[in-house]
Design a protein around this motif. Structure first.
Motif, PDB file in Angstrom:
ATOM      1  N   LYS A 404     -14.659  24.727   7.108  1.00  0.00           N
ATOM      2  CA  LYS A 404     -14.821  25.540   7.746  1.00  0.00           C
ATOM      3  C   LYS A 404     -16.291  26.342   7.164  1.00  0.00           C
ATOM      4  N   GLU A 405     -16.967  25.495   5.988  1.00  0.00           N
ATOM      5  CA  GLU A 405     -17.404  26.372   5.191  1.00  0.00           C
ATOM      6  C   GLU A 405     -18.488  25.681   5.698  1.00  0.00           C
ATOM      7  N   TRP A 406     -19.209  24.232   5.948  1.00  0.00           N
ATOM      8  CA  TRP A 406     -20.381  22.668   5.746  1.00  0.00           C
ATOM      9  C   TRP A 406     -19.724  22.647   7.576  1.00  0.00           C
ATOM     10  N   VAL A 407     -18.871  22.154   7.830  1.00  0.00           N
ATOM     11  CA  VAL A 407     -18.754  21.207   9.302  1.00  0.00           C
ATOM     12  C   VAL A 407     -19.051  21.963  10.170  1.00  0.00           C
ATOM     13  N   ILE A 408     -17.939  23.206  10.654  1.00  0.00           N
ATOM     14  CA  ILE A 408     -17.648  23.590  11.211  1.00  0.00           C
ATOM     15  C   ILE A 408     -19.030  25.308  10.825  1.00  0.00           C
ATOM     16  N   GLY A 409     -19.375  24.888   9.873  1.00  0.00           N
ATOM     17  CA  GLY A 409     -20.302  26.119   9.390  1.00  0.00           C
ATOM     18  C   GLY A 409     -22.103  26.716   9.594  1.00  0.00           C
ATOM     19  N   GLY A 410     -21.906  25.102  10.558  1.00  0.00           N
ATOM     20  CA  GLY A 410     -23.166  24.529  10.267  1.00  0.00           C
ATOM     21  C   GLY A 410     -23.838  24.922   9.600  1.00  0.00           C
ATOM     22  N   HIS A 411     -24.203  23.801   8.678  1.00  0.00           N
ATOM     23  CA  HIS A 411     -24.435  23.203   7.222  1.00  0.00           C
ATOM     24  C   HIS A 411     -25.188  22.080   8.040  1.00  0.00           C
ATOM     25  N   ALA A 412     -26.928  21.277   8.431  1.00  0.00           N
ATOM     26  CA  ALA A 412     -27.284  20.884   8.452  1.00  0.00           C
ATOM     27  C   ALA A 412     -27.171  19.011   7.915  1.00  0.00           C
ATOM     28  N   PHE A 413     -25.888  18.254   8.309  1.00  0.00           N
ATOM     29  CA  PHE A 413     -25.999  17.347   7.369  1.00  0.00           C
ATOM     30  C   PHE A 413     -27.530  15.975   8.495  1.00  0.00           C
ATOM     31  N   LEU A 414     -27.556  16.496   9.202  1.00  0.00           N
ATOM     32  CA  LEU A 414     -28.057  15.452   9.554  1.00  0.00           C
ATOM     33  C   LEU A 414     -29.700  16.251   8.952  1.00  0.00           C
ATOM     34  N   ASP A 415     -30.724  16.976   9.471  1.00  0.00           N
ATOM     35  CA  ASP A 415     -31.157  17.214   8.698  1.00  0.00           C
ATOM     36  C   ASP A 415     -31.451  16.345   6.616  1.00  0.00           C
ATOM     37  N   ARG A 416     -30.514  17.567   6.213  1.00  0.00           N
ATOM     38  CA  ARG A 416     -30.661  17.527   4.782  1.00  0.00           C
ATOM     39  C   ARG A 416     -30.040  15.976   4.423  1.00  0.00           C
ATOM     40  N   CYS A 417     -29.814  14.852   4.729  1.00  0.00           N
ATOM     41  CA  CYS A 417     -29.007  13.833   4.383  1.00  0.00           C
ATOM     42  C   CYS A 417     -30.688  13.166   5.146  1.00  0.00           C
ATOM     43  N   ASN A 418     -31.370  13.335   5.680  1.00  0.00           N
ATOM     44  CA  ASN A 418     -32.347  12.497   6.360  1.00  0.00           C
ATOM     45  C   ASN A 418     -32.164  11.595   7.192  1.00  0.00           C
ATOM     46  N   HIS A 419     -31.199  11.449   7.468  1.00  0.00           N
ATOM     47  CA  HIS A 419     -30.425  10.194   8.484  1.00  0.00           C
ATOM     48  C   HIS A 419     -31.179   9.832   9.223  1.00  0.00           C
ATOM     49  N   LEU A 420     -32.104  10.743  10.118  1.00  0.00           N
ATOM     50  CA  LEU A 420     -32.859   9.943  11.083  1.00  0.00           C
ATOM     51  C   LEU A 420     -34.460   9.615  10.652  1.00  0.00           C
ATOM     52  N   HIS A 421     -34.293   9.894   9.537  1.00  0.00           N
ATOM     53  CA  HIS A 421     -35.464   9.576   8.687  1.00  0.00           C
ATOM     54  C   HIS A 421     -36.648  10.075   9.129  1.00  0.00           C
ATOM     55  N   LYS A 422     -36.962  11.413   9.497  1.00  0.00           N
ATOM     56  CA  LYS A 422     -37.916  11.973  10.468  1.00  0.00           C
ATOM     57  C   LYS A 422     -38.451  13.346   9.646  1.00  0.00           C
ATOM     58  N   SER A 423     -37.751  13.251   9.064  1.00  0.00           N
ATOM     59  CA  SER A 423     -38.583  14.225   8.111  1.00  0.00           C
ATOM     60  C   SER A 423     -38.136  14.641   6.654  1.00  0.00           C
ATOM     61  N   ASP A 424     -38.939  14.567   5.457  1.00  0.00           N
ATOM     62  CA  ASP A 424     -38.568  14.570   3.993  1.00  0.00           C
ATOM     63  C   ASP A 424     -37.934  15.759   3.497  1.00  0.00           C
ATOM     64  N   LYS A 425     -39.215  16.760   4.503  1.00  0.00           N
ATOM     65  CA  LYS A 425     -39.616  17.805   4.345  1.00  0.00           C
ATOM     66  C   LYS A 425     -38.672  18.813   4.120  1.00  0.00           C
ATOM     67  N   GLU A 426     -37.278  18.793   4.890  1.00  0.00           N
ATOM     68  CA  GLU A 426     -35.790  19.217   4.820  1.00  0.00           C
ATOM     69  C   GLU A 426     -34.885  18.798   4.692  1.00  0.00           C
ATOM     70  N   GLU A 427     -34.919  17.374   3.735  1.00  0.00           N
ATOM     71  CA  GLU A 427     -33.641  16.610   2.747  1.00  0.00           C
ATOM     72  C   GLU A 427     -33.911  17.349   1.479  1.00  0.00           C
ATOM     73  N   ALA A 428     -32.821  17.778   1.544  1.00  0.00           N
ATOM     74  CA  ALA A 428     -32.021  18.572   0.041  1.00  0.00           C
ATOM     75  C   ALA A 428     -30.533  17.890  -0.123  1.00  0.00           C
ATOM     76  N   PRO A 429     -29.856  17.577  -1.342  1.00  0.00           N
ATOM     77  CA  PRO A 429     -28.803  17.303  -2.115  1.00  0.00           C
ATOM     78  C   PRO A 429     -27.817  18.461  -1.665  1.00  0.00           C
ATOM     79  N   VAL A 430     -27.750  18.921  -0.826  1.00  0.00           N
ATOM     80  CA  VAL A 430     -27.080  20.711  -0.889  1.00  0.00           C
ATOM     81  C   VAL A 430     -25.740  20.322  -1.426  1.00  0.00           C
ATOM     82  N   PHE A 431     -24.869  19.616  -0.491  1.00  0.00           N
ATOM     83  CA  PHE A 431     -23.450  19.107  -0.197  1.00  0.00           C
ATOM     84  C   PHE A 431     -23.238  18.282  -1.804  1.00  0.00           C
TER      85      PHE A 431
END
Length: 665
Positions: A404-431
């Motif tokens: 409810k709060e994270w997956v559907i709620g729109g937390h940017a897992f792809l950017d925050r975990c930097n799965h695609l190695h596109k931008s270190d600036k967006e990375e943050a271990p929020v979850f």
């Protein structure tokens, strides 16, 4: 050198073939690779093959093909010597002087290499450290394997290049029918949640965003106050609209809101301010409770601060060898203090308690405000619900809450975990910050939770396993768009991904038992006559035969020696390093102290203890790969295993007794 001189097992006599998942392809490999074993500080190792696929990096040796000494708790997808490409943090290269001594000046490996290393060191996001010797590997194989690993794990990639898609195409889709997790991807799910929390009197589930006509960042369905019109939702693409998270038993609600951009021209700012004033007036009068707003961007650390603190913190556990471990022992606590990670955890928990006080004692609605309302809003809203709603402390309830709060709620897992190695600036271990905070509650009040710390550890590891869609998209819109595009391309019907909540994919039933707490104080079911008179209240009372037990000093994987680090790591003396300069307001202090002065009701409100010594290091997650910090054959997992065995024995005896009774009759 002979194998005896360099303390290495004999080379593999038979070919060991990798076990590949559906859709997994072997990309490159290298033979005669030595993996160091550093349990005793020596440079012993095992000989084997190092491979890289489109899913993982894996080391294969004789033990890889053997089922002997198989651990009780085994992951079926990721083995002990497997590293998923998303789990790779950094790769270093080094030079060997001889087999037993190597150059301490390791070099970070990125991009194209002119010279290839004799030693390869891989740091993982789950804090494992792998050391490989490539001196005895053929030069061409060294070039292929090192280049392949760097390219496939470190260079930026397209979303559709993730193994998630290859696996979904090749693997049969089987979901666990016993999985009771609510996915919140239908209107009915939201209406059911409103009904469960008695929030349907003042709030409504809306379909305004169907087809994503309001915003691509919002879910298809969400809940807003009944008085908020569809025109208001559409006006600023969902910004400035209070979105419902949860309703307390007394009618007060927790809401979140995406803020307007701060840098605007005067006329735009004035228009938006007037719009917000209208919204506040609408929801700040009967039948709604008083409203308190909390801008989390000013009251909590920034995402950059969180990322910086965690980067420093994890360095304490990325240990290359035994010598490094003991070298940091003397100054370990000062290093821990300087990271600021435990202080951030304390501040987040304190904020959650403040929100709980407003909802519980002051009967006040709380509106959490953040730029996107998908980072710290998710952390605080989740923690508040875990603390105030006993359903969120069950396994299915907690999983539904994350959905409810994270997956559907729109937390940017792809950017925050930097799965695609596109931008270190967006990375943050929020979850990961959330899981650390929930762990504090789990270890302070074990009987209140249906799941264990092992469950939380495994969930944190699953962030980097790209066969589940749960943590690999930035929004529901992104997932739906990609899924519909792939379905059209393959022309084979709906394109379906697995969810991480299907635990059978990673673990067999015996291993899954470690995810459930055998000492969970299950909520007693009321008789029909009792239900009419029972009033649900969050108060501390002795409603259960269980009483709180003092935390054991022997938690985690520790041995009993009185080593300076091991004796204190769980927080006995961490307190003096935590800044408590921000004094609690009187009302907060009174609420906090009053609650802690009474007995615990494990099905009511839970407030974490946040005084310095109580905020502890999550030992199981952070110290599990360090041999010197392990208690072999002991710790909480061993205790849980014994309890599970005992419970199985009791259940089997109960069955036998029932059978004998029925035969006697």
């Amino acid at each position: 050198f002979s194998p005896q001189e360099i303390h290495i097992k004999e080379a593999i006599e038979k070919e060991v073939n990798p076990c590949l998942l559906p859709g997994e392809l072997l990309l490159c490999e290298a033979n005669t690779v030595y993996k160091y074993i550093q349990e005793d500080g020596s440079n012993r190792g095992t000989c084997g093959k190092l491979i890289c696929t489109n899913f993982k990096i894996a080391f294969l040796d004789d033990d890889s093909a053997s089922d002997d000494n198989e651990p009780q708790f085994k992951n079926k997808i990721v083995g002990e010597n497997d590293i998923t490409l998303q789990c790779v943090d950094q790769i270093y290269g080094g030079k060997l002087f001889n087999f037993a001594v190597y150059d301490e000046k390791k070099k970070l490996l990125t991009g194209q290499l002119r010279k290839y290393p004799e030693k390869l060191i891989i740091y993982c996001k789950d804090l494992r450290v792998f050391n490989f010797c490539l001196r005895y590997t053929k030069e061409e194989e060294v070039k292929r394997i090192v280049s392949g690993i760097i390219h496939h794990s470190q260079t930026p990639k397209l979303l559709k290049r993730l193994f998630l898609f290859s696996y979904a195409l090749a693997a049969p889709y089987n979901t666990d029918r016993r999985n009771q997790t609510v996915m919140f991807d239908t209107l009915e799910d939201w209406r059911s949640e409103l009904e469960r929390t008695k929030g349907n009197v003042k709030y409504k589930a809306v379909t305004t965003n169907e087809g994503y006509r309001v915003s691509e960042k919002l879910p298809l369905y969400f809940v807003v106050p009944i008085c908020v019109s569809e025109e208001s939702i559409l006006k600023y693409e969902g910004r400035g609209i209070p979105i419902w998270c949860w309703s307390c038993h007394n009618g007060a609600a927790l809401l979140k809101m995406s803020a307007f951009p701060k840098e605007q021209d005067d006329s735009t700012s004035q228009t938006q301010k007037a719009f917000l004033d209208g919204i506040y007036k609408t929801i700040n009068k009967p039948p709604y409770e008083l409203l308190k707003t909390d801008d989390l961007s000013s009251s909590l650390p920034s995402l950059q601060d969180i990322q910086t603190a965690y980067t420093r913190f994890k360095q304490l556990f990325l240990i290359d060898n035994s010598a490094d471990f003991w070298a940091t022992d003397v100054k370990w606590f000062s290093l821990l203090e300087s990271t600021n990670w435990l202080e951030i955890i304390r501040r987040v928990l304190k904020k959650a308690i403040e929100v709980a006080e407003c909802l519980e004692r002051q009967h006040t609605n709380v509106l959490l405000i953040e730029e996107s309302a998908t980072d710290l809003c998710c952390v605080i809203s989740t923690l508040v619900q875990v603390m105030m709603d006993s359903y969120s402390r069950t396994k299915s309830g907690f999983q539904s809450l994350i959905q409810k709060e994270w997956v559907i709620g729109g937390h940017a897992f792809l950017d925050r975990c930097n799965h695609l190695h596109k931008s270190d600036k967006e990375e943050a271990p929020v979850f990961l910050l959330l899981l650390n905070c929930v762990w504090q509650l789990v270890q302070q009040y074990p009987p209140a939770f249906e799941f264990t710390e092992t469950y939380l550890t495994v969930l944190s590891d699953s962030l980097y396993v790209p066969i589940f869609s749960t943590f690999f998209f930035n929004s529901q819109h992104q997932k739906d768009t990609v899924r519909s595009g792939e379905s059209l391309k393959t022309q084979r019907g709906p394109f379906r991904f697995l969810t991480v909540w299907d635990w059978y994919v990673q673990f067999d039933l015996k291993a899954q038992a470690f995810l459930s707490n055998p000492l969970y104080a299950e909520k007693p079911k009321l008789e029909k006559s009792q239900r009419k008179t029972a009033r649900f209240k969050h108060q501390r009372q002795l409603s259960l035969p269980l009483t709180q037990t003092k935390s054991s000093a022997k938690r985690g994987f520790f041995r009993e020696e009185t080593d300076h680090l091991i004796k204190n790591i769980l927080g006995k003396r961490i307190g003096k390093f935590i800044n408590s300069s921000d004094e609690c307001p009187n009302s907060f202090k009174e609420f906090y102290d009053s609650w802690h002065s009474k007995p615990v009701d494990y099905h009511g409100l839970l407030l974490p203890r946040i005084d310095g010594p109580e905020i502890k290091v999550w030992a199981q997650r952070y110290l599990r790969w360090i041999p010197e910090a392990q208690l072999h054959g002991g710790g909480t997992i061993a205790t849980a295993a014994k309890i599970l065995d005992l419970m199985e024995e009791v259940q089997s005896l109960q069955v036998k007794m029932d059978e004998e009774r029925s035969q006697a009759v």
